[in-house]
Design a protein around this motif. Structure first.
Motif, PDB file in Angstrom:
ATOM      1  N   ALA A 117     -10.004   1.837  -6.112  1.00 27.30           N
ATOM      2  CA  ALA A 117      -9.580   1.997  -7.504  1.00 27.30           C
ATOM      3  C   ALA A 117      -9.746   0.695  -8.283  1.00 27.30           C
ATOM      4  O   ALA A 117     -10.254   0.689  -9.413  1.00 27.30           O
ATOM      5  N   LEU A 118      -9.330  -0.423  -7.694  1.00 26.21           N
ATOM      6  CA  LEU A 118      -9.436  -1.704  -8.388  1.00 26.21           C
ATOM      7  C   LEU A 118     -10.892  -2.166  -8.487  1.00 26.21           C
ATOM      8  O   LEU A 118     -11.286  -2.760  -9.491  1.00 26.21           O
ATOM      9  N   THR A 120     -13.480  -0.216  -8.772  1.00 26.79           N
ATOM     10  CA  THR A 120     -14.071   0.575  -9.860  1.00 26.79           C
ATOM     11  C   THR A 120     -13.618   0.058 -11.216  1.00 26.79           C
ATOM     12  O   THR A 120     -14.418  -0.075 -12.149  1.00 26.79           O
ATOM     13  N   ALA A 121     -12.334  -0.246 -11.337  1.00 23.64           N
ATOM     14  CA  ALA A 121     -11.799  -0.722 -12.612  1.00 23.64           C
ATOM     15  C   ALA A 121     -12.389  -2.071 -13.002  1.00 23.64           C
ATOM     16  O   ALA A 121     -12.615  -2.338 -14.188  1.00 23.64           O
ATOM     17  N   LYS A 327      -5.446   6.771  -6.181  1.00 24.00           N
ATOM     18  CA  LYS A 327      -6.481   6.129  -6.985  1.00 24.00           C
ATOM     19  C   LYS A 327      -6.286   6.426  -8.460  1.00 24.00           C
ATOM     20  O   LYS A 327      -6.402   5.532  -9.307  1.00 24.00           O
ATOM     21  N   ARG A 328      -5.983   7.674  -8.767  1.00 27.36           N
ATOM     22  CA  ARG A 328      -5.803   8.056 -10.166  1.00 27.36           C
ATOM     23  C   ARG A 328      -4.622   7.316 -10.787  1.00 27.36           C
ATOM     24  O   ARG A 328      -4.706   6.825 -11.926  1.00 27.36           O
ATOM     25  N   GLN A 331      -5.672   3.698 -11.424  1.00 26.84           N
ATOM     26  CA  GLN A 331      -6.628   3.618 -12.525  1.00 26.84           C
ATOM     27  C   GLN A 331      -5.928   3.739 -13.876  1.00 26.84           C
ATOM     28  O   GLN A 331      -6.248   3.001 -14.824  1.00 26.84           O
ATOM     29  N   PHE A 334      -3.971   0.537 -14.540  1.00 24.65           N
ATOM     30  CA  PHE A 334      -4.903  -0.523 -14.950  1.00 24.65           C
ATOM     31  C   PHE A 334      -5.331  -0.335 -16.400  1.00 24.65           C
ATOM     32  O   PHE A 334      -5.306  -1.292 -17.195  1.00 24.65           O
ATOM     33  N   GLN A 335      -5.735   0.864 -16.763  1.00 20.83           N
ATOM     34  CA  GLN A 335      -6.217   1.125 -18.124  1.00 20.83           C
ATOM     35  C   GLN A 335      -5.138   0.834 -19.166  1.00 20.83           C
ATOM     36  O   GLN A 335      -5.400   0.206 -20.197  1.00 20.83           O
ATOM     37  N   CYS A 365      -5.479  -6.931 -12.620  1.00 23.43           N
ATOM     38  CA  CYS A 365      -5.928  -6.683 -11.250  1.00 23.43           C
ATOM     39  C   CYS A 365      -5.051  -7.442 -10.248  1.00 23.43           C
ATOM     40  O   CYS A 365      -4.619  -6.879  -9.241  1.00 23.43           O
ATOM     41  N   TYR A 380       3.759   3.467 -12.350  1.00 23.75           N
ATOM     42  CA  TYR A 380       3.016   4.588 -12.931  1.00 23.75           C
ATOM     43  C   TYR A 380       3.966   5.497 -13.712  1.00 23.75           C
ATOM     44  O   TYR A 380       3.661   5.898 -14.846  1.00 23.75           O
TER      45      TYR A 380
END
Length: 390
Positions: A117-118, A120-121, A327-328, A331, A334-335, A365, A380
């Motif tokens: 996940a990180l 990809t971000a 992962k979701r 993500q 992070f966003q 990150c 989250y």
């Protein structure tokens, strides 16, 4: 950087073992009762990152059961194997142990799902690698000492963390930055002690995932027994204990597999060292290949176990569901924080700078990588559920 004088050992070391240190980035007086690597080990154990490994998982999310391995229990098991190998090979046990205990401190929550996940971000701005993150954690992110950031570990421990998988051909941004300050000789191999810690990680990881997978009901013991290496070990266990209760068969199998793998590494490494005939630790670093390795036969057996775990455990629908949800969640966190760094805690907000910038991305990150599974899920909910307070 001057080397410190050799410290007396309780037993003789091999000529290629690490016996002196190149020191620390920030010079400190030597400890009168501990070797440099005993001191490193103690600093790692007392770090926040090491404590957080208790609530970071490898495959299962932390709440799935009390008996599944966490990053903390895995690191302790790796350290035990590394010490055993180091003792047998006449190496510095304390350096091998320090590296084993520190090797996962850069892992994000949710195991490889969090790492993906990180990565990809961060991909438009860089990459995420848990080995590099471990180095960053112990050189920058730990804030325990008044005189410096990080833990100020010895050159040898930092070298082992940086070169966890051998020479670093394409170092990331932080590793390039740190190496300019403190040259870790990234193009060479690491010490024998670091190579031992890396192989101990492989030995512990696969075997304990087999045991956890059986415990979780993802596959049966008899299916594992169809593989050559665990099959041999299970047959030996049953021959030695014909009336063994069913619940003890998997642990008996695993401990025998670990012993066979440790023996194989020791024999193969002794063979390679005899061919190389190094006269110092630096000769090992300059070698054309690692000196610590499995034999050809064990490499194949280990690959078969990896393939089994990949298909039957890591791609199991229950694991896939947990992986995708985890992962979701990361993500989204992070966003939201990258676009709104004002929502970060004060210390992190000051580092992040403006929303959407590479500096903000790196800060977010680092913030997420330090989270435990539990904290990540709470964060989250705090960021996405209007009914949960901040």
């Amino acid at each position: 950087m001057p080397s410190t004088p050799e410290r007396p050992q309780s037993r003789p070391l091999a000529p290629w073992a690490v016996s002196t240190t190149r020191g620390r980035l920030y010079p400190e007086p030597e400890d009168p009762t501990r070797s440099p690597w005993q001191r490193d080990r103690d600093r790692i154990i007392h770090s926040r990152a090491f404590r957080r490994l208790q609530y970071k998982t490898q495959v299962f999310v932390f709440h799935e059961g009390d008996h599944f391995r966490t990053r903390l229990t895995h690191s302790i098991e790796v350290a035990q194997i590394a010490r055993s190998l180091a003792r047998r090979m006449m190496l510095d046990e304390d350096l091998a142990e320090a590296l084993a205990l520190a090797h996962d401190v850069g892992h994000p929550p949710f195991g490889h799902a969090g790492e993906e996940a990180l990565d990809t971000a961060m991909r438009p701005k860089g990459r995420f690698d848990h080995n590099a993150q471990s180095l960053k954690q112990v050189t920058l992110l730990e804030r325990r000492y008044a005189a410096f950031d990080g833990l100020n570990l010895t050159w040898e421990t930092l070298e082992g963390l940086a070169k966890h998988n051998g020479p670093v051909r394409r170092p990331g941004a932080y590793l390039v930055q740190y190496n300019a300050l403190h040259d870790l000789e990234l193009s060479t191999h690491a010490s024998v002690e670091a190579q031992v810690a890396a192989l101990a990680d492989d030995i512990a990881y696969n075997n304990h995932d087999l045991e956890d997978g059986i415990r979780a009901g993802l596959f049966r013991l008899e299916e594992v027994a169809e593989l050559s290496l665990p099959g041999r070990a299970l047959a030996r266990a049953r021959a030695a204990h014909p009336d063994m209760p069913a619940g003890r068969a998997a642990p008996e199998m695993v401990r025998r597999v670990i012993s066979e793998m440790v023996d194989d590494v020791a024999v193969e490494s002794e063979r390679r060292l005899a061919v190389l005939a190094p006269r110092s630790a630096q000769d090992v670093r300059m070698a054309s290949q690692p000196v610590v390795a499995f034999s050809e036969g064990m490499t194949k057996d280990n690959a078969d176990v990896r393939a089994f775990l990949r298909e039957r455990m890591y791609r199991h629908f229950r694991v896939n569901r947990a992986t995708q949800k985890s992962k979701r969640a990361l993500q989204i966190v992070f966003q939201l924080l990258h676009g709104g760094p004002q929502m970060l805690p004060d210390e992190w907000r000051a580092r992040a700078g403006d929303a959407g910038t590479p500096q903000a991305a790196e800060t977010v990150c680092d913030y997420i990588a330090g989270m435990t599974d539990r904290f990540a899920l709470e964060e989250y909910r705090r960021l996405t559920d209007p009914h949960v307070g901040g």
